[in-house]
Design a protein around this motif. Structure first.
Motif, PDB file in Angstrom:
ATOM      1  N   LEU A 145       0.869  -1.173   0.000  1.00  0.00           N
ATOM      2  CA  LEU A 145       0.000   0.000   0.000  1.00  0.00           C
ATOM      3  C   LEU A 145       0.904   1.220   0.000  1.00  0.00           C
ATOM      4  O   LEU A 145       1.765   1.366   0.855  1.00  0.00           O
ATOM      5  N   VAL A 146       0.724   2.102  -0.981  1.00  0.00           N
ATOM      6  CA  VAL A 146       1.607   3.254  -1.160  1.00  0.00           C
ATOM      7  C   VAL A 146       0.775   4.530  -1.201  1.00  0.00           C
ATOM      8  O   VAL A 146      -0.218   4.592  -1.934  1.00  0.00           O
ATOM      9  N   ASN A 147       1.177   5.539  -0.455  1.00  0.00           N
ATOM     10  CA  ASN A 147       0.519   6.845  -0.509  1.00  0.00           C
ATOM     11  C   ASN A 147       1.194   7.721  -1.548  1.00  0.00           C
ATOM     12  O   ASN A 147       2.415   7.691  -1.692  1.00  0.00           O
ATOM     13  N   PHE A 148       0.402   8.508  -2.270  1.00  0.00           N
ATOM     14  CA  PHE A 148       0.907   9.500  -3.223  1.00  0.00           C
ATOM     15  C   PHE A 148       0.323  10.850  -2.839  1.00  0.00           C
ATOM     16  O   PHE A 148      -0.758  10.920  -2.259  1.00  0.00           O
ATOM     17  N   PRO A 149       1.008  11.917  -3.198  1.00  0.00           N
ATOM     18  CA  PRO A 149       0.504  13.230  -2.807  1.00  0.00           C
ATOM     19  C   PRO A 149      -0.773  13.625  -3.538  1.00  0.00           C
ATOM     20  O   PRO A 149      -1.547  14.432  -3.045  1.00  0.00           O
ATOM     21  N   ASN A 150      -0.981  13.041  -4.724  1.00  0.00           N
ATOM     22  CA  ASN A 150      -2.202  13.369  -5.473  1.00  0.00           C
ATOM     23  C   ASN A 150      -2.480  12.270  -6.491  1.00  0.00           C
ATOM     24  O   ASN A 150      -1.676  11.366  -6.714  1.00  0.00           O
ATOM     25  N   GLU A 151      -3.646  12.368  -7.129  1.00  0.00           N
ATOM     26  CA  GLU A 151      -4.068  11.349  -8.090  1.00  0.00           C
ATOM     27  C   GLU A 151      -3.146  11.284  -9.300  1.00  0.00           C
ATOM     28  O   GLU A 151      -2.853  10.203  -9.814  1.00  0.00           O
ATOM     29  N   GLN A 152      -2.659  12.418  -9.770  1.00  0.00           N
ATOM     30  CA  GLN A 152      -1.796  12.431 -10.951  1.00  0.00           C
ATOM     31  C   GLN A 152      -0.488  11.695 -10.692  1.00  0.00           C
ATOM     32  O   GLN A 152      -0.011  10.939 -11.535  1.00  0.00           O
ATOM     33  N   ALA A 153       0.106  11.894  -9.519  1.00  0.00           N
ATOM     34  CA  ALA A 153       1.348  11.182  -9.183  1.00  0.00           C
ATOM     35  C   ALA A 153       1.101   9.673  -9.167  1.00  0.00           C
ATOM     36  O   ALA A 153       1.925   8.889  -9.658  1.00  0.00           O
ATOM     37  N   ASP A 170      -2.646   1.765 -18.351  1.00  0.00           N
ATOM     38  CA  ASP A 170      -2.770   2.820 -17.349  1.00  0.00           C
ATOM     39  C   ASP A 170      -4.240   3.127 -17.078  1.00  0.00           C
ATOM     40  O   ASP A 170      -4.616   4.246 -16.784  1.00  0.00           O
ATOM     41  N   ALA A 171      -5.072   2.108 -17.198  1.00  0.00           N
ATOM     42  CA  ALA A 171      -6.508   2.278 -16.979  1.00  0.00           C
ATOM     43  C   ALA A 171      -6.776   2.628 -15.520  1.00  0.00           C
ATOM     44  O   ALA A 171      -6.075   2.186 -14.618  1.00  0.00           O
ATOM     45  N   SER A 172      -7.762   3.437 -15.311  1.00  0.00           N
ATOM     46  CA  SER A 172      -8.138   3.765 -13.940  1.00  0.00           C
ATOM     47  C   SER A 172      -9.008   2.632 -13.409  1.00  0.00           C
ATOM     48  O   SER A 172      -9.818   2.050 -14.118  1.00  0.00           O
ATOM     49  N   GLU A 173      -8.815   2.315 -12.172  1.00  0.00           N
ATOM     50  CA  GLU A 173      -9.591   1.280 -11.515  1.00  0.00           C
ATOM     51  C   GLU A 173     -10.086   1.835 -10.185  1.00  0.00           C
ATOM     52  O   GLU A 173      -9.497   2.756  -9.629  1.00  0.00           O
ATOM     53  N   GLY A 213       1.557   4.347 -11.433  1.00  0.00           N
ATOM     54  CA  GLY A 213       0.748   3.138 -11.326  1.00  0.00           C
ATOM     55  C   GLY A 213       0.359   2.495 -12.629  1.00  0.00           C
ATOM     56  O   GLY A 213      -0.815   2.248 -12.877  1.00  0.00           O
ATOM     57  N   ARG A 214       1.303   2.191 -13.460  1.00  0.00           N
ATOM     58  CA  ARG A 214       1.033   1.472 -14.707  1.00  0.00           C
ATOM     59  C   ARG A 214       1.373  -0.003 -14.504  1.00  0.00           C
ATOM     60  O   ARG A 214       2.181  -0.352 -13.665  1.00  0.00           O
ATOM     61  N   TYR A 215       0.782  -0.857 -15.290  1.00  0.00           N
ATOM     62  CA  TYR A 215       1.034  -2.289 -15.155  1.00  0.00           C
ATOM     63  C   TYR A 215       0.995  -2.961 -16.512  1.00  0.00           C
ATOM     64  O   TYR A 215       0.463  -2.421 -17.477  1.00  0.00           O
TER      65      TYR A 215
END
Length: 142
Positions: A63-71, A86-89, A76-78
């Motif tokens: 589990l990783v925290n990021f400062p914002n959604e864009q970061a 890079d689809a949003s889930e 977060g690509r797979y």
């Protein structure tokens, strides 16, 4: 008679045979205790190989925290089917009893649009006793 038995017992304890048996048994016990974790791991892996079952602890979730959604999107690509995705889930958090996890996973797989949906479980080590009591009452065992 008792005196003779006591004398014989003292002499037997002093004998080399008894000492070697005690030393061998002690050494065997120490080696067995020392090797137990490794032997247990090998046994679990062999069981998994022959039965096709999962070995707990082999995979992890981070589990990783990021400062914002864009970061998060930037990092977060797979890989899926040989391409970078890079689809949003949307993450859905399901709280249930451990005994019901497989039922939930089976249901999710039956209705999910992905061929192989992500479904991971984390056992609860500790938490609000009142909440867990409520969950025990709310979620049936069968």
């Amino acid at each position: 008679m008792v005196v003779l038995l006591q004398r014989w017992l003292r002499e037997a304890l002093r004998s080399a045979t008894v000492r070697s048996v005690v030393l061998t048994a002690s050494l065997f016990l120490i080696v067995s205790i020392s090797l137990y974790p490794g032997l247990r791991s090998i046994g679990v892996l062999l069981h998994a190989v022959f039965t096709g079952s999962y070995v707990p602890g082999y995979h992890s979730v981070l589990l990783v925290n990021f400062p914002n959604e864009q970061a998060a999107r930037d990092i977060g690509r797979y890989y899926w089917k040989g391409e970078i995705q890079d689809a949003s889930e949307i993450l859905m958090l399901v709280k249930t009893k451990t005994s019901r996890i497989q039922d939930v996973v089976d249901y999710v797989r039956s209705i999910h649009p992905y061929a192989n949906p992500e479904a991971l479980s984390f056992p609860v080590g500790d938490g609000s006793q009142d909440y867990m009591k409520w969950m025990d009452d709310a979620v049936p065992d069968d």
